[in-house]
Scaffold this motif. Structure first.
Motif, PDB file in Angstrom:
ATOM      1  N   ASP A 136      52.320  41.427  38.442  1.00 43.88           N
ATOM      2  CA  ASP A 136      52.677  41.273  37.022  1.00 43.88           C
ATOM      3  C   ASP A 136      54.054  40.594  36.888  1.00 43.88           C
ATOM      4  OD1 ASP A 136      52.831  41.490  34.308  1.00 43.88           O
ATOM      5  OD2 ASP A 136      53.015  43.679  34.260  1.00 43.88           O
ATOM      6  N   THR A 137      54.098  39.264  36.813  1.00 43.54           N
ATOM      7  CA  THR A 137      52.970  38.353  36.773  1.00 43.54           C
ATOM      8  C   THR A 137      53.027  37.396  37.958  1.00 43.54           C
ATOM      9  OG1 THR A 137      54.056  36.568  35.522  1.00 43.54           O
ATOM     10  CG2 THR A 137      53.101  38.370  34.236  1.00 43.54           C
ATOM     11  N   ALA A 138      51.874  36.778  38.247  1.00 41.68           N
ATOM     12  CA  ALA A 138      51.823  35.796  39.325  1.00 41.68           C
ATOM     13  C   ALA A 138      52.646  34.562  38.986  1.00 41.68           C
ATOM     14  CB  ALA A 138      50.375  35.407  39.598  1.00 41.68           C
ATOM     15  N   ASP A 139      52.909  34.338  37.699  1.00 42.26           N
ATOM     16  CA  ASP A 139      53.739  33.204  37.273  1.00 42.26           C
ATOM     17  C   ASP A 139      55.162  33.324  37.804  1.00 42.26           C
ATOM     18  OD1 ASP A 139      51.533  32.412  35.687  1.00 42.26           O
ATOM     19  OD2 ASP A 139      52.209  33.734  34.074  1.00 42.26           O
ATOM     20  N   ASN A 159      37.849  46.993  51.202  1.00 40.66           N
ATOM     21  CA  ASN A 159      38.007  47.897  50.060  1.00 40.66           C
ATOM     22  C   ASN A 159      39.370  47.763  49.390  1.00 40.66           C
ATOM     23  OD1 ASN A 159      36.835  49.691  48.305  1.00 40.66           O
ATOM     24  ND2 ASN A 159      37.383  51.519  49.482  1.00 40.66           N
ATOM     25  N   SER A 160      39.810  46.529  49.219  1.00 41.43           N
ATOM     26  CA  SER A 160      41.079  46.278  48.540  1.00 41.43           C
ATOM     27  C   SER A 160      40.871  45.245  47.436  1.00 41.43           C
ATOM     28  CB  SER A 160      42.135  45.767  49.532  1.00 41.43           C
ATOM     29  OG  SER A 160      41.780  44.483  50.028  1.00 41.43           O
ATOM     30  N   VAL A 161      41.627  45.393  46.371  1.00 47.38           N
ATOM     31  CA  VAL A 161      41.527  44.481  45.242  1.00 47.38           C
ATOM     32  C   VAL A 161      42.926  44.118  44.761  1.00 47.38           C
ATOM     33  CG1 VAL A 161      40.759  44.177  42.853  1.00 47.38           C
ATOM     34  CG2 VAL A 161      39.290  45.368  44.487  1.00 47.38           C
ATOM     35  N   ILE A 162      43.171  42.828  44.551  1.00 49.32           N
ATOM     36  CA  ILE A 162      44.440  42.353  44.013  1.00 49.32           C
ATOM     37  C   ILE A 162      44.175  41.705  42.660  1.00 49.32           C
ATOM     38  CG2 ILE A 162      46.421  40.832  44.352  1.00 49.32           C
ATOM     39  CD1 ILE A 162      45.985  41.015  47.346  1.00 49.32           C
ATOM     40  N   LEU A 163      44.879  42.191  41.638  1.00 50.27           N
ATOM     41  CA  LEU A 163      44.740  41.686  40.273  1.00 50.27           C
ATOM     42  C   LEU A 163      45.997  40.899  39.914  1.00 50.27           C
ATOM     43  CD1 LEU A 163      43.477  45.055  38.753  1.00 50.27           C
ATOM     44  CD2 LEU A 163      42.049  43.096  39.384  1.00 50.27           C
ATOM     45  N   LEU A 164      45.842  39.607  39.741  1.00 51.14           N
ATOM     46  CA  LEU A 164      46.980  38.742  39.424  1.00 51.14           C
ATOM     47  C   LEU A 164      46.984  38.436  37.929  1.00 51.14           C
ATOM     48  CD1 LEU A 164      45.859  37.919  42.433  1.00 51.14           C
ATOM     49  CD2 LEU A 164      47.546  36.103  42.237  1.00 51.14           C
ATOM     50  N   LEU A 165      48.049  38.798  37.245  1.00 48.67           N
ATOM     51  CA  LEU A 165      48.174  38.500  35.825  1.00 48.67           C
ATOM     52  C   LEU A 165      48.901  37.169  35.668  1.00 48.67           C
ATOM     53  CD1 LEU A 165      49.279  42.004  34.480  1.00 48.67           C
ATOM     54  CD2 LEU A 165      47.064  41.246  35.353  1.00 48.67           C
ATOM     55  N   ARG A 171      48.728  26.751  36.517  1.00 54.51           N
ATOM     56  CA  ARG A 171      49.929  26.382  37.259  1.00 54.51           C
ATOM     57  C   ARG A 171      50.066  27.139  38.586  1.00 54.51           C
ATOM     58  NH1 ARG A 171      54.679  25.933  32.595  1.00 54.51           N
ATOM     59  NH2 ARG A 171      53.635  24.334  31.311  1.00 54.51           N
ATOM     60  N   LEU A 172      49.179  28.083  38.827  1.00 58.70           N
ATOM     61  CA  LEU A 172      49.219  28.785  40.105  1.00 58.70           C
ATOM     62  C   LEU A 172      48.746  27.833  41.207  1.00 58.70           C
ATOM     63  CD1 LEU A 172      47.637  32.230  39.082  1.00 58.70           C
ATOM     64  CD2 LEU A 172      50.065  31.614  39.209  1.00 58.70           C
ATOM     65  N   LEU A 173      49.099  28.154  42.438  1.00 57.03           N
ATOM     66  CA  LEU A 173      48.651  27.323  43.553  1.00 57.03           C
ATOM     67  C   LEU A 173      47.136  27.174  43.524  1.00 57.03           C
ATOM     68  CD1 LEU A 173      50.756  28.629  46.600  1.00 57.03           C
ATOM     69  CD2 LEU A 173      51.126  26.556  45.265  1.00 57.03           C
ATOM     70  N   ALA A 174      46.680  25.956  43.728  1.00 58.08           N
ATOM     71  CA  ALA A 174      45.237  25.708  43.717  1.00 58.08           C
ATOM     72  C   ALA A 174      44.530  26.559  44.767  1.00 58.08           C
ATOM     73  CB  ALA A 174      44.964  24.226  43.966  1.00 58.08           C
ATOM     74  N   THR A 175      45.203  26.787  45.884  1.00 54.49           N
ATOM     75  CA  THR A 175      44.598  27.587  46.955  1.00 54.49           C
ATOM     76  C   THR A 175      44.472  29.055  46.551  1.00 54.49           C
ATOM     77  OG1 THR A 175      46.855  27.565  47.888  1.00 54.49           O
ATOM     78  CG2 THR A 175      45.206  26.154  48.935  1.00 54.49           C
ATOM     79  N   ILE A 176      45.393  29.546  45.742  1.00 46.34           N
ATOM     80  CA  ILE A 176      45.277  30.912  45.224  1.00 46.34           C
ATOM     81  C   ILE A 176      44.127  30.993  44.234  1.00 46.34           C
ATOM     82  CG2 ILE A 176      46.371  32.587  43.667  1.00 46.34           C
ATOM     83  CD1 ILE A 176      48.974  32.173  45.086  1.00 46.34           C
ATOM     84  N   ARG A 177      44.051  30.007  43.346  1.00 42.93           N
ATOM     85  CA  ARG A 177      42.972  30.003  42.354  1.00 42.93           C
ATOM     86  C   ARG A 177      41.603  29.955  43.022  1.00 42.93           C
ATOM     87  NH1 ARG A 177      46.036  25.823  40.037  1.00 42.93           N
ATOM     88  NH2 ARG A 177      44.262  24.390  40.211  1.00 42.93           N
ATOM     89  N   SER A 178      41.515  29.223  44.117  1.00 44.20           N
ATOM     90  CA  SER A 178      40.219  29.072  44.791  1.00 44.20           C
ATOM     91  C   SER A 178      39.779  30.353  45.494  1.00 44.20           C
ATOM     92  CB  SER A 178      40.289  27.933  45.817  1.00 44.20           C
ATOM     93  OG  SER A 178      41.136  28.272  46.903  1.00 44.20           O
ATOM     94  N   ARG A 179      40.724  31.262  45.757  1.00 49.09           N
ATOM     95  CA  ARG A 179      40.399  32.518  46.445  1.00 49.09           C
ATOM     96  C   ARG A 179      40.118  33.657  45.468  1.00 49.09           C
ATOM     97  NH1 ARG A 179      41.158  28.957  49.626  1.00 49.09           N
ATOM     98  NH2 ARG A 179      41.583  29.120  51.865  1.00 49.09           N
ATOM     99  N   CYS A 180      40.235  33.380  44.179  1.00 52.13           N
ATOM    100  CA  CYS A 180      40.096  34.442  43.178  1.00 52.13           C
ATOM    101  C   CYS A 180      39.042  34.114  42.128  1.00 52.13           C
ATOM    102  CB  CYS A 180      41.430  34.664  42.452  1.00 52.13           C
ATOM    103  SG  CYS A 180      42.807  35.198  43.495  1.00 52.13           S
ATOM    104  N   LYS A 181      38.454  35.172  41.597  1.00 52.85           N
ATOM    105  CA  LYS A 181      37.647  35.050  40.387  1.00 52.85           C
ATOM    106  C   LYS A 181      38.612  35.099  39.203  1.00 52.85           C
ATOM    107  CE  LYS A 181      33.480  35.491  42.336  1.00 52.85           C
ATOM    108  NZ  LYS A 181      32.414  34.479  42.257  1.00 52.85           N
TER     109      LYS A 181
END
Length: 342
Positions: A136-139, A159-165, A171-181
């Motif tokens: 909070d927050t990934a920005d 069994n782990s979950v990361i929630l990026l706000l 503007r987040l790294l394209a590689t981060i966006r590609s690894r997340c829903k």
């Protein structure tokens, strides 16, 4: 100021306008197909943190959930109460740290903080269930921090979950966006926002509607406006725009904002004026009807006015100018811009 009490996202038991999102997530959980990385996107005040904590409750204390369609949970549950008190051993919150020397929050999330998150996620869960992290927050991640986070998103522990706000997911790294829903929080209808404002504050029905209309579908922002007498500031901004469009100077606005009591209204007033100009210009450029004090104004002149007023308010804040001086300059520049476009 409203007598209502702002409810922290950790403690908030309900959320408006997100039923469809929650139902889809619950179904995904039931199917065992929940991704390890999620980006919850939306503007400030849209409810990103509230949704993240609700998801965390569902993952860390699934037995507390009241049904299979939402993340509504029992208030008496141990897990729910641990989360509300920031004490759950399987929940990690990554955010900007407090700088004791400067008495303010640091401007970014460092790589060292991200390493703490990675260490946490690789530990065994205290309650033999999931481990959840909320960013909070990934920005706010600096470049090294973002790259470090990417590593655990690429190879997430079981069994782990990361929630990026994020207010600006693009503007987040394209590689981060590609690894997340990605979950995009869209505007909530004004009626629901107004009802929320009325239920949690002491503002009247008319003011609640005024606030909801200005909040742009952001429930959290609407509540902030209500707590800070936002309706007064919004009405002052509308009067300023009306007077400027008519070629007049509003003495009522100047007197109110130049007073000591007007200090709390100033940030909302300026934000409302600037956003009003942009919104009217956007509608006009698209050929849509522009209602209110800026009806009939040329889109180019509205943008010129926005630029001039952005400059005036920015310089005024930097130089700590008197509010009456800034307001006079704002009025003059906006009238000049509107005249040129007439």
């Amino acid at each position: 100021m409203s007598d209502g009490n702002f409810i922290d996202p950790r403690e908030r038991q309900t959320q408006i306008g997100r039923a469809e999102i929650e139902q889809k997530l619950r179904q995904t959980m039931a199917d065992g197909a929940l991704s390890s990385g999620w980006i919850i996107g939306g503007p400030k005040g849209a409810g990103k943190a509230t949704l993240a904590y609700r998801i965390a409750r569902g993952l860390l204390d699934p037995g507390a959930l009241k049904d299979d369609r939402s993340f509504d949970a029992s208030k008496t549950s141990q897990g729910v109460n641990l989360i509300a008190n920031a004490a759950h051993p399987d929940l990690f919150i990554l955010e900007r740290e407090w700088d004791e020397k400067k008495s303010k929050y640091k401007t970014e999330i460092s790589v060292d903080s991200v390493r703490e998150l990675i260490s946490f996620m690789n530990r065994t869960a205290a309650f033999a269930g999931a481990r959840v992290a909320i960013v909070d927050t990934a920005d706010d991640l600096n470049r090294n921090g973002a790259n470090a986070l990417l590593k655990i998103l690429e190879e997430p522990p079981k069994n782990s979950v990361i929630l990026l706000l994020s207010s600006t997911p693009g503007r987040l790294l394209a590689t981060i966006r590609s690894r997340c829903k990605t979950i995009e929080l869209r505007p909530v209808v004004d009626e629901l926002v107004a009802d929320l404002v009325q239920s949690e504050t002491n503002v009247n029905k008319d003011d609640a509607r005024t606030i909801a209309a200005h909040a742009g579908g952001r429930p959290g922002y609407a509540l902030t406006l209500a707590m800070e007498e936002g309706a007064i500031a919004i009405n002052l901004a509308h009067e300023f725009l009306r007077a400027s469009a008519a070629g007049d100077a509003s003495s009522k606005v100047a007197v109110t904002l130049a007073s000591k009591a007007g200090e709390q209204h100033w940030p909302i007033f300026t934000e409302t004026v600037l956003s009003g100009l942009v919104d009217a210009a956007r509608k006009g450029a698209r050929g849509n009807r522009v209602d209110g004090p800026l009806s009939g104004a040329d889109p180019a002149s509205l943008i010129a006015g926005w630029r001039a007023l952005s400059d005036v308010t920015g310089r005024g804040a930097a130089l700590n100018l008197d509010k009456a001086q800034i307001l006079h300059a704002m009025s003059y520049d906006l009238r000049a811009a509107l005249r040129e476009g007439a």
